[in-house]
Motif scaffolding. Structure first.
Motif, PDB file in Angstrom:
ATOM      1  N   LEU A 121      59.431 -39.162  10.869  1.00 20.42           N
ATOM      2  CA  LEU A 121      60.236 -38.076  10.335  1.00 20.42           C
ATOM      3  C   LEU A 121      61.120 -37.450  11.397  1.00 20.42           C
ATOM      4  O   LEU A 121      62.290 -37.127  11.149  1.00 20.42           O
ATOM      5  N   PHE A 122      60.595 -37.248  12.621  1.00 19.10           N
ATOM      6  CA  PHE A 122      61.345 -36.586  13.688  1.00 19.10           C
ATOM      7  C   PHE A 122      61.912 -37.582  14.697  1.00 19.10           C
ATOM      8  O   PHE A 122      62.289 -37.178  15.805  1.00 19.10           O
ATOM      9  N   SER A 123      62.020 -38.852  14.343  1.00 15.31           N
ATOM     10  CA  SER A 123      62.609 -39.840  15.251  1.00 15.31           C
ATOM     11  C   SER A 123      64.122 -39.681  15.281  1.00 15.31           C
ATOM     12  O   SER A 123      64.750 -39.297  14.288  1.00 15.31           O
ATOM     13  N   ILE A 124      64.718 -40.019  16.431  1.00 17.53           N
ATOM     14  CA  ILE A 124      66.172 -39.967  16.547  1.00 17.53           C
ATOM     15  C   ILE A 124      66.813 -40.976  15.603  1.00 17.53           C
ATOM     16  O   ILE A 124      67.802 -40.697  14.938  1.00 17.53           O
ATOM     17  N   ASN A 125      66.231 -42.169  15.545  1.00 15.25           N
ATOM     18  CA  ASN A 125      66.664 -43.181  14.594  1.00 15.25           C
ATOM     19  C   ASN A 125      65.444 -43.577  13.768  1.00 15.25           C
ATOM     20  O   ASN A 125      64.465 -44.105  14.303  1.00 15.25           O
ATOM     21  N   ARG A 126      65.502 -43.330  12.466  1.00 17.49           N
ATOM     22  CA  ARG A 126      64.309 -43.530  11.648  1.00 17.49           C
ATOM     23  C   ARG A 126      64.210 -44.935  11.063  1.00 17.49           C
ATOM     24  O   ARG A 126      63.278 -45.220  10.320  1.00 17.49           O
ATOM     25  N   PHE A 127      65.144 -45.810  11.408  1.00 19.49           N
ATOM     26  CA  PHE A 127      64.984 -47.225  11.102  1.00 19.49           C
ATOM     27  C   PHE A 127      63.996 -47.835  12.101  1.00 19.49           C
ATOM     28  O   PHE A 127      63.952 -47.430  13.273  1.00 19.49           O
ATOM     29  N   PRO A 128      63.237 -48.831  11.670  1.00 18.14           N
ATOM     30  CA  PRO A 128      62.188 -49.370  12.556  1.00 18.14           C
ATOM     31  C   PRO A 128      62.705 -50.241  13.681  1.00 18.14           C
ATOM     32  O   PRO A 128      61.970 -50.516  14.623  1.00 18.14           O
ATOM     33  N   GLY A 129      63.956 -50.733  13.621  1.00 18.72           N
ATOM     34  CA  GLY A 129      64.470 -51.617  14.660  1.00 18.72           C
ATOM     35  C   GLY A 129      65.778 -51.112  15.234  1.00 18.72           C
ATOM     36  O   GLY A 129      66.095 -49.914  15.196  1.00 18.72           O
ATOM     37  N   TYR A 130      66.583 -52.051  15.767  1.00 14.93           N
ATOM     38  CA  TYR A 130      67.844 -51.707  16.419  1.00 14.93           C
ATOM     39  C   TYR A 130      69.066 -51.959  15.531  1.00 14.93           C
ATOM     40  O   TYR A 130      70.131 -51.408  15.781  1.00 14.93           O
TER      41      TYR A 130
END
Length: 774
Positions: free
Chosen positions: A544-553
């Motif tokens: 929820l608080f990740s800068i990028n909430r996708f699991p990869g690049y």
């Protein structure tokens, strides 16, 4: 005579290192201490100071009396005789040395404690002057692991000990009240030979006795003695019955090839299938290890794609089938290491049919790493073998290589920290899209605390991506991106503020922490970039608080958003609670990159949270949940609970997916419900019942919300699918386990058919005599 020749006490306890069990063991209590007593009325001491090996070290002894018979040249010590040499101790009522006969005799409550912890009990022992060879009558030996051997006579010659009319058992020979009892099982033999040079105990003409009655005559066999780290021999046999293979019987044989390597061969015998051979090889090196195992047999694989396949459906005849599993790691130096594993099988259903694994994919990897305090470097590769009925070998990805470099360093100006990363990947398919990727990024983080106690974290990130792809038309439109060369620049900034409030409550301590995060990132070219590693997207409390909430690049969440929530913790003796909840609001967005059903939506996300409640080690409950932002309906729920002790416990797991997700995104993870139960009940000190079950709780309503799930069942009519209760797999067993025996029977039923892994019942028998296997 004051002095007694002391080399007669050198090796007394080494007479026997194999032990038996007779009723006399029950009458023998803890051996008396052989340490010198300070209140003895008379003490005679003798010791030597001769230099030499450990076995020739000085010997000390104590006794109440010492007598020398000049006429017969006999030295006698008696009355609480205690002797010590190195870690070897001896006690007896009397010790006599006949110099003319060159014989030493110990009589009366003879107890010898060896350096390895083995204790021997007897009434009389006739030994040579060096106490290395000799004969002991009516001997009982108790080994350090609790096992016992007993014999009418024990003879030791040149380090080899032979017990005549002997028996062995690791079982208890006294009950809780200290009274003698018949051991549950023992192995009797005409001779038991212990050869320490070969690290083996050999049984001649053995038979298995259960509760005092002979039930089975056995062939001559051997097993490693207690001082052996490894020795060749038979391991625990495996007996099982399944629908496809019939009765299965396998007996592994362990070969000790050298102190640093071994080999285990396992022949498999089936009543409804051809036999097979399994092998496992292991080797240690000065800087790592390596092991490889596998199994090979011959049978006819059935197509995994058919729901009820028959031999008529198979285009192949009987052929060689098997699998291989190898892994290892080498620590080249303190910073560099090489890790790898290979998992391959000949077809999709081999592992299931022969009950080796239930994985739906196998992954082979190789990774060279360099790790320091502030940097990381990796060159890796991996290959996937899909085992699901819908998987096609040509479309499975191969990543060769993946290169990743990272470094962190302190910020000399503001006190923060810089993190740098460079990454490249080459991903290919035999039939499908090929993608190459490279990027470099720099991130800055600074954490500060305000006078009021707020924790403020500042983050800034810059990243430059370069992609190349081909064969894009062979991939789903959602993931393919634009073919050829594509580039993308990414910039992001974030401020994260949390404010903990701590205090006492209900006899414990509590902490309430509100949290707010603002993240902004300019629009980026997401849909023109191929997506290989960001497909499984789902909003959870962990991202929820990740800068990028996708699991990869490959996908980046652009726009501006505010995320808010909080967490609460409470602790008191043996009791604790933790919970969090939060939601995200997207303020500015250029396009909709999150598909319907993932929880993100266009502006307001769903609510996510987690709660964990525990009471000591007796009870623990964890729930993760996602609620619809408008109706508060459950979109995703995971519940895991454990209650009980190590001997009696219950585990409950429940999964509910009601996301109405786009089936193009995740065709095999539509609406679904599953219940898992497992547990063990200790019905007595040694008996227990255990079991587990997995039940598909998906309803027709769930299925109608995602009709494309029927493709997994080869277009089977949805009316035949689960309607709220469809068993997947059951397991139930009963087991007896004590210090000398493990005996168990397990029943398992599978309700699905995949190729020649058929639905039906399986029975497994486990029988192990403890301390009899390497």
């Amino acid at each position: 005579m004051k002095y007694l020749r002391t080399d007669m006490l050198t090796a007394m306890p080494l007479i026997l290192s194999s032990i038996f069990l007779s009723q006399a063991a029950a009458e023998t209590g803890t051996p008396p201490s052989v340490a010198p007593s300070s209140d003895q009325t008379a003490t005679n001491k003798a010791s030597t100071s001769d230099a030499g090996s450990k076995k020739e070290a000085p010997i000390t002894f104590e006794a109440d009396n010492l007598v020398y018979d000049h006429d017969n040249d006999i030295v006698t010590v008696n009355g609480k005789v205690h002797a010590v040499q190195n870690e070897t101790r001896l006690s007896a009522d009397e010790l006599q040395w006949d110099r003319k006969a060159d014989k030493v005799t110990a009589t009366g409550h003879v107890i010898i404690i060896q350096e390895d912890g083995t204790i021997s009990y007897s009434d009389k022992a006739d030994l040579d002057p060096h106490l290395k060879d000799g004969v002991i009558q009516n001997i009982l030996l108790v080994m350090q692991n609790g096992s016992r051997m007993a014999a009418n006579k024990a003879t030791r010659v040149n380090d080899v000990t032979t017990l005549d009319m002997a028996a062995y058992t690791p079982c208890r020979v006294i009950n809780d009240e200290g009274c003698p009892k018949t051991p549950l099982w023992r192995i009797s033999a005409v001779k038991i030979i212990r050869d320490p040079n070969k690290e083996k105990v050999v049984f001649k003409s053995p038979r298995l006795d259960v509760l005092g009655h002979t039930i089975l005559k056995l062939p001559n066999f051997s097993y490693p003695d207690q001082n052996s780290t490894m020795s060749s021999g038979l391991l625990i046999p495996h007996i099982q019955r399944s629908k496809m293979n019939g009765f299965e019987f396998s007996v592994p044989y362990y070969f000790r090839l050298a102190p640093d390597r071994d080999l285990t061969l396992t022949p498999y015998i089936f009543t409804r299938a051809d036999p097979g051979l399994g092998a496992k090889y292991r080797q240690l090196f000065s800087k790592g290890f390596f092991q490889i195992e596998g199994m090979l047999t011959r049978s006819t694989p059935l197509p995994a794609e058919s729901q009820n396949p028959t031999l008529a459906d198979s285009n192949a005849h009987s052929k060689m089938r098997g699998y291989i599993n190898t892994n290892g790691k080498f620590q080249i130096d303190p910073k560099w290491s090489l890790t790898g594993s290979i998992r391959l099988t000949t077809d999709k259903t081999f592992l299931r049919r022969y009950d080796f694994a239930w994985d739906d994919r196998l992954r082979s990897t190789l990774n060279l790493e360099r790790i320091t305090d502030n940097s990381y470097f990796s060159v890796a590769g991996w290959v996937i073998q899909g085992l699901r009925p819908t998987d096609h070998s040509g479309t499975q990805p191969m990543a060769l290589p993946i290169i990743d470099w990272r470094m962190r360093m302190p910020d000399p100006w503001l006190g923060g920290e810089f993190s740098f990363q460079a990454n490249s990947m080459n991903l290919t398919r035999i039939t499908g899209q090929d993608t190459q990727r490279a990027f470099a990024s720099a991130e800055w983080n600074l954490r500060k605390y305000t006078p009021l106690g707020q924790r403020v974290t500042f983050t800034a990130l810059l990243r430059q991506d370069l992609y190349h792809s081909s064969g894009n038309a062979l991939t789903s439109e959602l993931y393919r991106g634009s073919s050829g060369w594509q580039q993308r620049g990414i910039a992001a900034g974030a401020v994260d503020v949390s404010w903990p409030f701590a205090g006492e409550a209900f006899g414990g301590n509590q902490v309430l922490t509100p949290r707010v995060q603002i993240v902004t990132s300019p629009h980026v070219r997401n849909l023109s970039i191929p997506d290989e590693d960001s497909r499984s997207i789902d909003l959870q409390d962990t991202n929820l608080f990740s800068i990028n909430r996708f699991p990869g690049y490959d996908r980046w969440e652009d726009g501006t958003r505010v995320t808010y929530g909080g967490e609460y913790t409470f602790h008191r003796p043996r009791f604790s609670f933790y919970g969090n909840v939060g939601q995200s609001m997207r303020i500015i967005t250029e396009d909709e990159i999150f598909p319907q059903g993932t929880g993100f939506n266009r502006h307001f996300s769903d609510y996510v949270g987690r709660a964990t409640l525990s009471y000591g080690s007796f009870f623990k409950l964890t729930e993760r949940i996602r609620l619809d932002r408008k109706t508060l309906a459950i979109r995703r729920q995971e519940v895991n609970a454990t209650i009980g002790s190590k001997r009696t416990y219950l585990m409950v797991g429940y999964l509910q997916l009601s996301r109405d997700i786009d089936t193009q995104l995740e065709p095999d993870l539509g609406n679904y419900r599953e219940l898992r139960l497992g547990g063990r009940i200790q019905i007595s000190h040694y008996w227990s019942i255990f079991g587990s079950t997995t039940v598909d709780m998906t309803t027709k309503k769930d299925q109608r919300a995602n009709q494309q799930q029927a493709d997994l069942y080869n277009n089977t009519n949805s009316s035949l699918l689960s309607d709220g209760f469809q068993p997947v797999r059951h397991r139930l067993g009963i087991e007896y386990d004590d210090n000398c025996l493990t005996l168990g029977v397990t029943w398992r039923r599978d309700y699905s058919t995949v190729g020649d892994s058929r639905r039906g019942n399986s029975f497994m028998l486990r029988f192990a005599l403890k301390n009899m296997n390497s």
